[in-house]
Design an enzyme around this catalytic site. Structure first.
Site, mmCIF file in Angstrom:
data_model
loop_
_atom_site.group_PDB
_atom_site.id
_atom_site.type_symbol
_atom_site.label_atom_id
_atom_site.label_comp_id
_atom_site.label_asym_id
_atom_site.label_seq_id
_atom_site.Cartn_x
_atom_site.Cartn_y
_atom_site.Cartn_z
ATOM 1 C CB SER A 702 -0.951 0.010 1.200
ATOM 2 O OG SER A 702 -0.216 0.061 2.401
ATOM 3 C CE LYS A 745 -2.998 1.285 5.273
ATOM 4 N NZ LYS A 745 -2.824 0.805 3.898
#
Length: 819
Positions: A702, A745
């Site tokens: 990611s 996140k």
């Protein structure tokens, strides 16, 4: 007699030369007759040389039996002069020689002639004058050896008769040595003793040790025989008593009381048909088994388990949905998804009038978010019994299914044991740490759980010990795990997954206020009137003293503060008592704990305040990472130096992250014209990508778009916005693929003060599951390809950051791997 005269004649010559017969795995003593196999050519020649003369040969042991062609250094220096009585040649070329030991001798020198080893030997003078001490030692040794013969099974009694005819002390010692079981090195040591008195004393010591060992062996044998005889005698008497009582019609008055008791228990327990048949079969076996035999004990234990395990008993479920909701809210703050699932189960339970299979839920989340305590809360809300089994470290299938009764000490598995503990067939059953199981040669416990957690199979669960099917279909199974990766896929497929993400700051604050502080107050013996913790202290602990998804460290910090507060409270009370002894004349003011007081109690804060340098910088981009304790931000740095176009990656990166970095570099190089740098720059420059916190492993795809932005920035010398964080996997064509851990996140970005976040377009649908408290303060930009990211992140060349600013950038810590 002829050989003795010849030896005596040779002894007068003092030294003689004889061919040598090397001995392997044997030491020969005088007066000993032994057949020896001979196969080595040099040894065969030595035997033939002796036969051609007076048949005398030197019998000397080798130091190492493995030596095939012994040299003089491989031979001992003390042996026996022997005489070859007979030699027989075998068809395979070997020979068998019958030799007789005559007299001890010492080798003065070895030499070789015509491939035959010879030795200059000197016969030993073993004829000594019998002194009183030697005679006493001889008589003592004779008595010990007769005792040794009496105790030993390997020496016939005729040997004792031969012993009385031996008068010479040396002959007696040699005779005993022939029957003493010692290794070759010990026998050689005894052979080399010149003093006859020392030899007799040494042999007496060896015989004493052997006699002691033989006595111990006999005592052990007698005890074993007595035990067996007693057991056989008891069995015989019991059978006689049973037969007598049967004739008198009194059978069952005493011994069969257990049988009658078990029959009553089976009838009262209302067992299923199969279990009842098995119980009756075992009771019949018990009737025909002696009550004191081990088999009877095994049968009784089995019947106790079979009868006491619940078969039909249930608890009445609480079907009041509102009451269940209040109960869940009392025990846990937030955790809406599992609470909703339990209320749905209650609603279906009411609609089906209790006729439904127990659900199988799997709570997955980081440590400390309340998975185990939620199981207890669910049981309390439903009004059911609660049992818990920890599967961490379990590696034996028998832990789940139990052991078969053929094993000594066999018991049912943990499933059946816990059902007996619960006492009902519909408890809330928590299987804790299901992702921590392991596998070895004893089986795979996760494979055994497939039957337990399969609604189609657990209605007839088979335990190896019970040997009858057991119904688990009404049990509400709840499993817990920290991650999906540790759960086998077939097992994961049988469970309904409920993710428990980390708590938000506000959620931790509420949990501390509602649950943790009152709980620790009670444990520390304090009340609200004595100690008061300011709300700002809780914020301080969450931000500066903990870095976790759950609240365990938060609870420990609160407990530490309250313990120190209790100590200070006692000091204040003692000081007040000294100043004003009368209790009615003073009143202790409550201790209010503020920021400064909390910092004094807790010490230096281990974590810095979260912040991001929002200044545009060249070669640095802000990324987002998922960690086991929640989410985190990270700075990804890129730099170009002189080189040959290679790519250097540092920062303890995993394989997936390294591949993502290479893909990002290729994507950037393919867009050199759009970004604004010379494609031939790689002929003279190389790229170095670094992620700070080298000691922390990092992995995952990611960070792909973040790496691409950092590399594009340093190649084009264009600043990157520092007030935007991003996450997304990149392809060679520049597409931005979805990532995991979006909620964590976004929480990390919010904590760090970042107001804008770039996410993949395909993750947009997950925003509805992000709490409004996280989603609303952020500006979230979904993107489909890397060009959109470049447009958002990279500033025009005219707004280039300074080299000094680019080099002075500070990387924020990454606490775990990138997802």
């Amino acid at each position: 007699m002829p050989q003795k005269k010849s030896i005596a004649k040779k002894q007068k010559q003092f030294i003689m030369s004889l061919p040598v017969l090397p001995l392997r795995d044997i030491v020969i003593f005088p007066h000993m007759v032994v057949p020896l196999p001979v196969g080595r050519q040099s040894t065969l020649k030595a035997v033939e040389e002796a036969l051609n003369k007076e048949r005398f040969i030197a019998l000397v042991a080798q130091k190492e039996p493995q030596t095939e062609d012994p040299a003089p250094v491989d031979m001992y220096r003390v042996g026996v002069i022997g005489r070859i009585a007979q030699m027989v040649k075998l068809p395979n070329g070997l020979a068998k020689v019958l030799v007789e030991g005559l007299k001890r001798m010492k080798v003065k020198e070895y030499y070789t002639s015509d491939q035959v080893m010879y030795a200059y030997v000197q016969p030993c003078d073993d004829e000594v004058t019998t002194t009183p001490s030697i005679e006493a030692a001889r008589r003592h040794l004779t008595g010990l050896f007769k005792e040794f013969i009496r105790l030993s099974r390997n020496i016939p009694d005729e040997v004792a008769m031969s012993l009385d005819r031996i008068e010479s002390p040396r002959h007696l010692a040699d005779f005993i040595l022939m029957h003493l079981n010692r290794n070759n090195e010990q026998k050689q040591t005894l052979l080399e003793i010149d003093s006859i008195f020392d030899l007799l004393v040494t042999l007496a010591q060896e015989l004493n040790r052997e006699i002691e060992i033989l006595n111990i062996e006999q005592n052990i044998e007698v005890k074993v025989k007595d035990k067996i005889s007693k057991s056989q005698r008891n069995y015989y008497l019991q059978e006689q008593m049973r037969a007598i009582r049967k004739e008198l019609g009194e059978e069952g008055e005493d011994d069969l009381s257990d049988v009658k008791g078990y029959k009553k228990q089976v009838k009262k327990a209302k067992l299923p048909k199969e279990a009842r048949a098995k119980a009756e079969e075992e009771i019949k076996r018990l009737e025909n088994t002696p009550m004191l035999s081990p088999e009877a004990s095994v049968i009784r234990t089995y019947l106790d388990w079979l009868i006491n395990v619940p078969w039909y008993k249930t608890t009445q479920d609480n079907r009041d949905i509102e009451l269940a909701r209040k109960t869940l809210d009392q025990d846990h703050y937030s955790l809406e998804k599992p609470k909703e699932r339990i209320l749905e189960h209650l609603a279906v339970l009411v609609k089906t009038d209790g006729k439904m299979r127990g659900p199988i839920l799997c709570l997955i989340g980081p440590p400390g978010v309340g998975k185990t305590s939620l199981g207890k809360s669910i049981a309390r809300a439903l009004g059911r019994e609660f049992v818990r089994v920890s599967l961490g470290g379990v590696r034996d299938e028998a832990e789940i299914r139990g052991h078969r009764r053929t094993y000594i000490g066999a018991l049912p598995g943990r499933i059946v044991q816990s059902m007996k503990k619960a006492g009902t067939i519909n408890p809330v059953f928590l299987l804790d740490e299901v992702d921590k199981m392991s596998t070895d040669f004893r089986g795979d416990p996760s494979a055994a759980l497939l039957e337990v957690l399969d609604p189609e199979q657990n209605k007839a669960f088979s335990d190896h010990y019970l040997e009858v099917d057991y119904n688990l279909s009404q049990v509400m199974f709840i499993t817990t795990a920290n991650s999906r990766e540790g759960i086998p896929w077939p097992l994961l497929d049988r469970m309904e997954i409920i993710n428990l993400p980390g708590y938000l700051h506000q959620e931790k604050f509420e949990i501390a206020q509602r649950f943790l502080i009152p709980k620790q107050m009670v444990e520390c013996g304090l009340t609200k009137e004595e100690v008061e913790i300011a709300p700002a202290v809780i914020d301080l602990i969450i931000e500066r003293y903990t870095r976790e998804a759950g609240v365990r460290e938060l609870e420990r910090c609160i407990a530490k503060i309250l313990r120190k507060a209790a100590r200070d409270q006692l000091k204040s009370e003692n000081a007040a008592l000294i100043e004003t002894p009368a209790p009615s004349e003073h009143k202790i003011r409550p201790l209010r704990i503020g920021i400064k007081q909390a910092q004094r109690y807790l010490g230096v804060a281990p974590y810095e305040e979260r912040a991001v340098d929002r200044q545009p910088r060249i070669g640095t981009a802000v990324g987002l990472a998922w960690t086991p304790t929640g989410g985190d931000i990270m700075n990804i740095e890129a730099e170009i130096v002189r080189g040959k176009g290679t790519l250097t990656l540092t920062g303890h990166l995993g394989d997936v992250m390294q591949e993502s970095a290479r893909a990002a570099l290729t994507t950037v190089r393919a867009r050199a014209d759009k970004i604004g740098f010379d494609p031939d720059i790689f002929m003279k420059q190389e790229v170095h990508i670094h992620i700070p916190e080298n000691a922390v492993p990092k992995d995952g795809p990611s960070a792909g778009i973040t790496i691409a932005v950092a590399v594009a920035s340093v190649l084009a010398q264009r600043p990157v916005r520092g007030d935007i964080a991003m996450t997304g996997e990149i392809t060679l064509r520049g597409e931005v693929l979805p990532i995991g851990g979006l909620r964590e996140k976004l929480m990390a970005a919010l904590r760090a003060g970042v107001k804008t976040v770039i996410i993949p377009e395909r993750n947009k649908r997950e925003l509805s599951e992000v709490p409004p408290a996280v989603r609303k303060p952020l500006k979230i930009i979904p993107v489909k390809n890397i060009d959109e990211v470049f447009d958002q992140m990279m500033l025009p060349i005219g707004k280039r950051a300074s080299r000094t600013a680019r080099r002075d950038r500070d990387a924020l810590p990454v606490s775990a791997a990138v997802n």
